[in-house]
Design an enzyme around this catalytic site. Structure first.
Site, PDB file in Angstrom:
ATOM      1  N   SER A  93       0.842  -1.194   0.000  1.00  0.00           N
ATOM      2  CA  SER A  93       0.000   0.000   0.000  1.00  0.00           C
ATOM      3  C   SER A  93       0.880   1.247   0.000  1.00  0.00           C
ATOM      4  O   SER A  93       2.065   1.166  -0.358  1.00  0.00           O
ATOM      5  CB  SER A  93      -0.938  -0.030   1.200  1.00  0.00           C
ATOM      6  OG  SER A  93      -1.950   0.939   1.076  1.00  0.00           O
ATOM      7  N   ASN A  94       0.362   2.372   0.361  1.00  0.00           N
ATOM      8  CA  ASN A  94       1.138   3.621   0.367  1.00  0.00           C
ATOM      9  C   ASN A  94       0.640   4.557   1.467  1.00  0.00           C
ATOM     10  O   ASN A  94      -0.283   4.221   2.193  1.00  0.00           O
ATOM     11  CB  ASN A  94       1.076   4.287  -1.009  1.00  0.00           C
ATOM     12  CG  ASN A  94      -0.351   4.656  -1.383  1.00  0.00           C
ATOM     13  OD1 ASN A  94      -0.965   5.517  -0.769  1.00  0.00           O
ATOM     14  ND2 ASN A  94      -0.897   3.947  -2.370  1.00  0.00           N
ATOM     15  N   ARG A  95       1.235   5.725   1.576  1.00  0.00           N
ATOM     16  CA  ARG A  95       1.009   6.614   2.708  1.00  0.00           C
ATOM     17  C   ARG A  95      -0.205   7.525   2.584  1.00  0.00           C
ATOM     18  O   ARG A  95      -0.402   8.398   3.432  1.00  0.00           O
ATOM     19  CB  ARG A  95       2.253   7.469   2.940  1.00  0.00           C
ATOM     20  CG  ARG A  95       3.520   6.666   3.147  1.00  0.00           C
ATOM     21  CD  ARG A  95       4.699   7.578   3.413  1.00  0.00           C
ATOM     22  NE  ARG A  95       4.629   8.163   4.740  1.00  0.00           N
ATOM     23  CZ  ARG A  95       5.200   7.625   5.812  1.00  0.00           C
ATOM     24  NH1 ARG A  95       5.889   6.513   5.701  1.00  0.00           N
ATOM     25  NH2 ARG A  95       5.093   8.218   6.974  1.00  0.00           N
TER      26      ARG A  95
END
Ligand code: CTP
Ligand code: CA
Length: 224
Positions: A33-35
């Site tokens: 995933s990512n921030r």
């Protein structure tokens, strides 16, 4: 008590917004995933609603309550986001892609939890669908607004995306090093064919209202 959207600049229009990160499964207990916090996309959805639009928010996993009056559809992966967007795009006038969609997914999702049996582990990745580019390539598509999160060469990269994805507008912001992601404030530079507008650092709520105002202006001026 005030009724929202009585005569706002998006009155009578349907807007679809994507927000948040996506998750791409590795195995039953892990994902890539990512921030992205989803804050900007949620603020945009809320501002569009306040401007009078009927809003569908296609959201990756985030910790934010659904804005009042917004119709929310939860998804996890890029692929799920694409199909939720496509089925909700019917009758839509404007599509705003604020989600930080994963660019890659695992080529194979392990059926069981991967065990630590070796010193290194290679994950084979394949391209995930580009939601915005796919919508842009479809025959009758709505007015398209993209976001560009860049760590460098913000203007150049944003203009390339505006052109390559055939967008009507793109909102660019510098990310990384404590900027943008998971912050309550942000700044944007918005570009369209032959135009540019800076929206200076402020709360994401205020910024989203300014952005929606600008989108409404450009939408109503389209083809003119
Ligand atoms: N986007 C999308 N689906 C993807 C990737 C991006 O819909 N799989 C959308 C984003 O929501 C954003 C725009 O495309 O509106 C640009 O996203 P960004 O990640 O900045 O650019 P990419 O086209 O993915 O290129 P890169 O990450 O290589 O800079
Ligand atoms: Ca990307």
């Amino acid at each position: 008590f005030t009724t929202r959207g009585g005569a706002g600049p998006l009155q009578g229009l349907k807007v679809v917004v994507t927000a948040g990160p996506t998750r791409e499964k590795i195995d039953p207990v892990r994902f890539i995933s990512n921030r992205s916090s989803g804050k900007m996309g949620y603020a945009v959805a809320e501002a569009a609603r306040e401007a009078g639009a009927a809003v569908v928010l296609v959201s990756g996993p985030v910790q934010i309550p659904t804005p009042r009056g917004v119709d929310r559809v939860d998804v996890e992966s890029a692929e799920q986001m694409l199909s939720a967007v496509q089925s909700n795009l019917v009758g839509a006038d404007i599509f705003i892609a604020a989600a930080a969609v994963s660019d890659y997914r695992c080529r194979e999702i392990a059926g069981e939890k991967i065990k630590k049996t070796s010193d290194t582990l290679n994950l084979a990745l394949a391209r995930a669908p580009d939601v915005l580019a796919t919508v842009s390539r479809s025959e009758a598509h709505p007015f398209l607004v993209g976001f560009a999160a860049e760590t460098e060469h913000v203007e150049r990269n944003a203009l390339i995306k505006l052109n390559n994805k055939n967008l009507d507008m793109i909102a660019a912001n510098k990310v990384g090093d404590g900027l943008a992601f998971d912050k309550d404030e942000n700044a944007l530079t918005v570009y369209w064919q032959g135009g540019k507008q800076e929206l200076s650092m402020t709360s994401k709520t205020a910024l989203a209202r300014q952005l929606v105002e600008l989108i409404a202006q450009r939408y109503h001026a389209r083809g003119a």
